[in-house]
Design a protein around this motif. Structure first.
Motif, PDB file in Angstrom:
ATOM      1  N   MET A   1       0.811  -1.194   0.000  1.00  0.00           N
ATOM      2  CA  MET A   1       0.000   0.000   0.000  1.00  0.00           C
ATOM      3  C   MET A   1       0.863   1.270   0.000  1.00  0.00           C
ATOM      4  O   MET A   1       0.499   2.253  -0.622  1.00  0.00           O
ATOM      5  N   ASP A   2       1.977   1.225   0.687  1.00  0.00           N
ATOM      6  CA  ASP A   2       2.850   2.391   0.730  1.00  0.00           C
ATOM      7  C   ASP A   2       3.391   2.733  -0.659  1.00  0.00           C
ATOM      8  O   ASP A   2       3.508   3.902  -1.006  1.00  0.00           O
ATOM      9  N   TYR A   3       3.720   1.691  -1.431  1.00  0.00           N
ATOM     10  CA  TYR A   3       4.244   1.926  -2.774  1.00  0.00           C
ATOM     11  C   TYR A   3       3.200   2.591  -3.671  1.00  0.00           C
ATOM     12  O   TYR A   3       3.537   3.441  -4.498  1.00  0.00           O
ATOM     13  N   PHE A   4       1.953   2.182  -3.503  1.00  0.00           N
ATOM     14  CA  PHE A   4       0.883   2.786  -4.297  1.00  0.00           C
ATOM     15  C   PHE A   4       0.774   4.283  -4.006  1.00  0.00           C
ATOM     16  O   PHE A   4       0.628   5.092  -4.933  1.00  0.00           O
ATOM     17  N   ILE A   5       0.844   4.662  -2.758  1.00  0.00           N
ATOM     18  CA  ILE A   5       0.753   6.074  -2.379  1.00  0.00           C
ATOM     19  C   ILE A   5       1.926   6.848  -2.967  1.00  0.00           C
ATOM     20  O   ILE A   5       1.755   7.950  -3.509  1.00  0.00           O
ATOM     21  N   ILE A   6       3.113   6.295  -2.902  1.00  0.00           N
ATOM     22  CA  ILE A   6       4.305   6.950  -3.446  1.00  0.00           C
ATOM     23  C   ILE A   6       4.184   7.111  -4.956  1.00  0.00           C
ATOM     24  O   ILE A   6       4.453   8.182  -5.510  1.00  0.00           O
ATOM     25  N   ILE A   7       3.754   6.052  -5.629  1.00  0.00           N
ATOM     26  CA  ILE A   7       3.613   6.103  -7.088  1.00  0.00           C
ATOM     27  C   ILE A   7       2.522   7.094  -7.489  1.00  0.00           C
ATOM     28  O   ILE A   7       2.707   7.896  -8.419  1.00  0.00           O
TER      29      ILE A   7
END
Length: 78
Positions: A1-7
């Motif tokens: 989920m963190d990667y989605f927010i960053i992307i």
């Protein structure tokens, strides 16, 4: 989920910067055309039309100042 927010935030930031860059280029081109027209309202309208013609003819941005200056000298009301 963190990667989605960053992307997602990175993509949104890149898009916003691209959009802002394009808007600033358009404002600069419009300002150039209006500055060549001077205070004459009819010449301002003429120069904005010439700017639209330049975009239709795909005049390169580096050639635009000379192209608009030549169009300004060809103003029929002069």
């Amino acid at each position: 989920m963190d990667y989605f927010i960053i992307i997602a935030t990175t993509a949104a930031g890149l898009y916003f910067h691209w959009w802002l860059y394009v808007r600033i280029k358009r404002w600069m081109d419009r300002d150039l055309a209006l500055s060549l027209a001077g205070p004459d309202e009819q010449k301002k309208a003429f120069m904005l039309q010439q700017l639209a013609n330049a975009h239709q003819q795909k005049v390169k941005r580096r050639d635009l100042p000379q192209w608009l200056a030549a169009a300004a000298t060809g103003y029929p009301g002069a």
